[in-house]
Design a protein around this motif. Sequence first.
Motif, PDB file in Angstrom:
ATOM      1  N   LEU A 154       0.818  -1.198   0.000  1.00  0.00           N
ATOM      2  CA  LEU A 154       0.000   0.000   0.000  1.00  0.00           C
ATOM      3  C   LEU A 154       0.859   1.258   0.000  1.00  0.00           C
ATOM      4  O   LEU A 154       0.427   2.300  -0.430  1.00  0.00           O
ATOM      5  N   ALA A 155       2.109   1.124   0.443  1.00  0.00           N
ATOM      6  CA  ALA A 155       2.932   2.302   0.634  1.00  0.00           C
ATOM      7  C   ALA A 155       4.062   2.436  -0.377  1.00  0.00           C
ATOM      8  O   ALA A 155       4.778   3.416  -0.349  1.00  0.00           O
ATOM      9  N   ALA A 156       4.241   1.474  -1.297  1.00  0.00           N
ATOM     10  CA  ALA A 156       5.374   1.529  -2.213  1.00  0.00           C
ATOM     11  C   ALA A 156       5.326   2.796  -3.078  1.00  0.00           C
ATOM     12  O   ALA A 156       4.316   3.098  -3.699  1.00  0.00           O
ATOM     13  N   GLN A 157       6.434   3.529  -3.078  1.00  0.00           N
ATOM     14  CA  GLN A 157       6.492   4.786  -3.834  1.00  0.00           C
ATOM     15  C   GLN A 157       7.001   4.568  -5.252  1.00  0.00           C
ATOM     16  O   GLN A 157       6.538   5.227  -6.177  1.00  0.00           O
ATOM     17  N   VAL A 158       7.972   3.694  -5.408  1.00  0.00           N
ATOM     18  CA  VAL A 158       8.563   3.489  -6.741  1.00  0.00           C
ATOM     19  C   VAL A 158       8.645   2.021  -7.170  1.00  0.00           C
ATOM     20  O   VAL A 158       8.551   1.732  -8.363  1.00  0.00           O
ATOM     21  N   TYR A 159       8.810   1.115  -6.213  1.00  0.00           N
ATOM     22  CA  TYR A 159       9.063  -0.272  -6.587  1.00  0.00           C
ATOM     23  C   TYR A 159       7.909  -0.852  -7.412  1.00  0.00           C
ATOM     24  O   TYR A 159       6.745  -0.765  -7.017  1.00  0.00           O
ATOM     25  N   ASP A 160       8.257  -1.426  -8.555  1.00  0.00           N
ATOM     26  CA  ASP A 160       7.273  -2.064  -9.429  1.00  0.00           C
ATOM     27  C   ASP A 160       6.241  -1.084  -9.982  1.00  0.00           C
ATOM     28  O   ASP A 160       5.125  -1.470 -10.294  1.00  0.00           O
ATOM     29  N   ARG A 161       6.648   0.194 -10.084  1.00  0.00           N
ATOM     30  CA  ARG A 161       5.701   1.211 -10.559  1.00  0.00           C
ATOM     31  C   ARG A 161       6.161   1.853 -11.860  1.00  0.00           C
ATOM     32  O   ARG A 161       5.772   2.996 -12.170  1.00  0.00           O
ATOM     33  N   CYS A 183       5.619  13.950  -7.634  1.00  0.00           N
ATOM     34  CA  CYS A 183       5.728  14.985  -8.673  1.00  0.00           C
ATOM     35  C   CYS A 183       5.052  14.604  -9.990  1.00  0.00           C
ATOM     36  O   CYS A 183       5.083  15.378 -10.940  1.00  0.00           O
ATOM     37  N   GLN A 184       4.483  13.422 -10.069  1.00  0.00           N
ATOM     38  CA  GLN A 184       3.744  12.967 -11.261  1.00  0.00           C
ATOM     39  C   GLN A 184       4.604  12.509 -12.435  1.00  0.00           C
ATOM     40  O   GLN A 184       4.076  12.003 -13.413  1.00  0.00           O
ATOM     41  N   ALA A 185       5.901  12.722 -12.363  1.00  0.00           N
ATOM     42  CA  ALA A 185       6.760  12.245 -13.461  1.00  0.00           C
ATOM     43  C   ALA A 185       6.687  10.725 -13.511  1.00  0.00           C
ATOM     44  O   ALA A 185       6.551  10.068 -12.476  1.00  0.00           O
ATOM     45  N   PRO A 186       6.756  10.141 -14.718  1.00  0.00           N
ATOM     46  CA  PRO A 186       6.677   8.677 -14.803  1.00  0.00           C
ATOM     47  C   PRO A 186       7.878   8.009 -14.140  1.00  0.00           C
ATOM     48  O   PRO A 186       9.017   8.405 -14.393  1.00  0.00           O
ATOM     49  N   ILE A 187       7.595   7.023 -13.328  1.00  0.00           N
ATOM     50  CA  ILE A 187       8.660   6.257 -12.671  1.00  0.00           C
ATOM     51  C   ILE A 187       9.413   5.456 -13.727  1.00  0.00           C
ATOM     52  O   ILE A 187       8.809   4.881 -14.630  1.00  0.00           O
ATOM     53  N   ARG A 188      10.732   5.445 -13.594  1.00  0.00           N
ATOM     54  CA  ARG A 188      11.558   4.724 -14.553  1.00  0.00           C
ATOM     55  C   ARG A 188      12.064   3.416 -13.966  1.00  0.00           C
ATOM     56  O   ARG A 188      12.298   3.300 -12.765  1.00  0.00           O
ATOM     57  N   GLN A 215      21.653  -6.948 -13.125  1.00  0.00           N
ATOM     58  CA  GLN A 215      20.583  -7.884 -13.455  1.00  0.00           C
ATOM     59  C   GLN A 215      19.409  -7.822 -12.497  1.00  0.00           C
ATOM     60  O   GLN A 215      18.646  -8.769 -12.359  1.00  0.00           O
ATOM     61  N   ARG A 216      19.289  -6.682 -11.802  1.00  0.00           N
ATOM     62  CA  ARG A 216      18.133  -6.485 -10.939  1.00  0.00           C
ATOM     63  C   ARG A 216      17.460  -5.182 -11.332  1.00  0.00           C
ATOM     64  O   ARG A 216      18.138  -4.216 -11.674  1.00  0.00           O
ATOM     65  N   SER A 217      16.173  -5.144 -11.199  1.00  0.00           N
ATOM     66  CA  SER A 217      15.433  -3.935 -11.534  1.00  0.00           C
ATOM     67  C   SER A 217      15.637  -2.857 -10.482  1.00  0.00           C
ATOM     68  O   SER A 217      15.584  -3.132  -9.288  1.00  0.00           O
ATOM     69  N   SER A 218      15.850  -1.639 -10.954  1.00  0.00           N
ATOM     70  CA  SER A 218      15.838  -0.476 -10.067  1.00  0.00           C
ATOM     71  C   SER A 218      14.743   0.455 -10.560  1.00  0.00           C
ATOM     72  O   SER A 218      14.597   0.662 -11.761  1.00  0.00           O
ATOM     73  N   TYR A 219      13.991   0.992  -9.637  1.00  0.00           N
ATOM     74  CA  TYR A 219      12.925   1.926  -9.983  1.00  0.00           C
ATOM     75  C   TYR A 219      13.236   3.267  -9.334  1.00  0.00           C
ATOM     76  O   TYR A 219      13.667   3.309  -8.175  1.00  0.00           O
ATOM     77  N   PHE A 220      13.047   4.336 -10.074  1.00  0.00           N
ATOM     78  CA  PHE A 220      13.294   5.649  -9.476  1.00  0.00           C
ATOM     79  C   PHE A 220      12.513   6.726 -10.216  1.00  0.00           C
ATOM     80  O   PHE A 220      12.066   6.528 -11.349  1.00  0.00           O
ATOM     81  N   CYS A 221      12.360   7.849  -9.549  1.00  0.00           N
ATOM     82  CA  CYS A 221      11.730   9.011 -10.166  1.00  0.00           C
ATOM     83  C   CYS A 221      12.830   9.908 -10.722  1.00  0.00           C
ATOM     84  O   CYS A 221      13.699  10.355  -9.966  1.00  0.00           O
ATOM     85  N   PRO A 222      12.802  10.168 -12.022  1.00  0.00           N
ATOM     86  CA  PRO A 222      13.883  10.961 -12.629  1.00  0.00           C
ATOM     87  C   PRO A 222      13.918  12.409 -12.126  1.00  0.00           C
ATOM     88  O   PRO A 222      14.952  13.061 -12.237  1.00  0.00           O
ATOM     89  N   ASP A 223      12.820  12.886 -11.591  1.00  0.00           N
ATOM     90  CA  ASP A 223      12.813  14.262 -11.086  1.00  0.00           C
ATOM     91  C   ASP A 223      13.159  14.347  -9.608  1.00  0.00           C
ATOM     92  O   ASP A 223      13.916  15.213  -9.195  1.00  0.00           O
ATOM     93  N   CYS A 224      12.579  13.454  -8.834  1.00  0.00           N
ATOM     94  CA  CYS A 224      12.807  13.523  -7.381  1.00  0.00           C
ATOM     95  C   CYS A 224      14.176  12.981  -6.976  1.00  0.00           C
ATOM     96  O   CYS A 224      14.684  13.306  -5.903  1.00  0.00           O
TER      97      CYS A 224
END
Length: 272
Positions: free
Chosen positions: A234-241, A249-254, A260-269
């Motif tokens: 319920l609280a995940a901010q970036v993982y698997d998003r 900030c509404q920017a698409p999560i990358r 060989q592991r996925s990293s998720y992040f917000c390019p703006d934040c």
Amino acid sequence: MPELPEVEVTRRSFAGRISGARIQAARLGKPLRWPLGCPCEDLTGRTVAGVRRRGKYLLIDLKPSGVLLLHLGMSGSVLFDQGLPPPGRHDHFDLVTTQGTLRLHDPRRFGAVVYAQDEGAEPARKLLSGLGVEPLGGQFEAQAFHRALKDKKAAIKQVLLAGQVVVGVGNIYACEALFMAGIRPTLRAYRLSRPRADRLHAAICQVLEQALAQGGSTLRDFSNAMGQAGHFQLAAQVYDRAGQPCRRCQAPIRRIVQQQRSSYFCPDCQRP
DNA sequence: CTATGGACCTGAATGC
DNA sequence: TGCATTCAGGTCCATA
């Protein structure tokens, strides 16, 4: 499935109930990551003194001697109860005691149960030595954290996952902590300024404590030894998003791949 | 020493 | 529906 909060939740869900129990039998299913290291029969008659945790390992202390290291790998979970049904196809270890049966369920079998005379004896020593500081419980300090990062050339995300600086941070919480701290996962560890290291330190503590308080994450199928699910999803901010808007900030999560592991992040934040 | 990629294994989700 | 491909919470080990 299990990072530090899930392992700790698991520990708490059965440590009290199994302590003091006498082992009546042990049985193995399909091979896990490593062999047990002793015949199952050698365990019978011993007593469970308690259950500790080191990083993502559970340490089941036995009396008069011995310790069982238990690791949940990617897909492991533990059940502890009386009157469990017969082992299913993914149940690979049972420890039958006078107070209930401890069962390791692990479809992928990356997990392990390993016996050692004590935690300093092989094979436990080899698995536990080289582990970094525990992030919860007061030993984890911002200044030492920053100093440790200073001589790591690898990306900060990889340093967190390696567990040589601080233990227990897996892929989900590494992504979440880096988001909280506003740091790109690709930034090389030694380049973190003291203020940014401080923010990351605080973020790691916060994300782990929060997940622990909520009973562990349950992105797929986590449950504790009583079969109860956690609520971190319920609280995940970036993982698997990937592709979804940043909650801040509404920017698409990358999504990128590191080691060989996925990293998720917000390019703006999150800044390099 | 570091950095990289492969290995372990099964199941769920996705694509054609 | 069937079959192939991709991905998944971990971490050890061989190789360069």
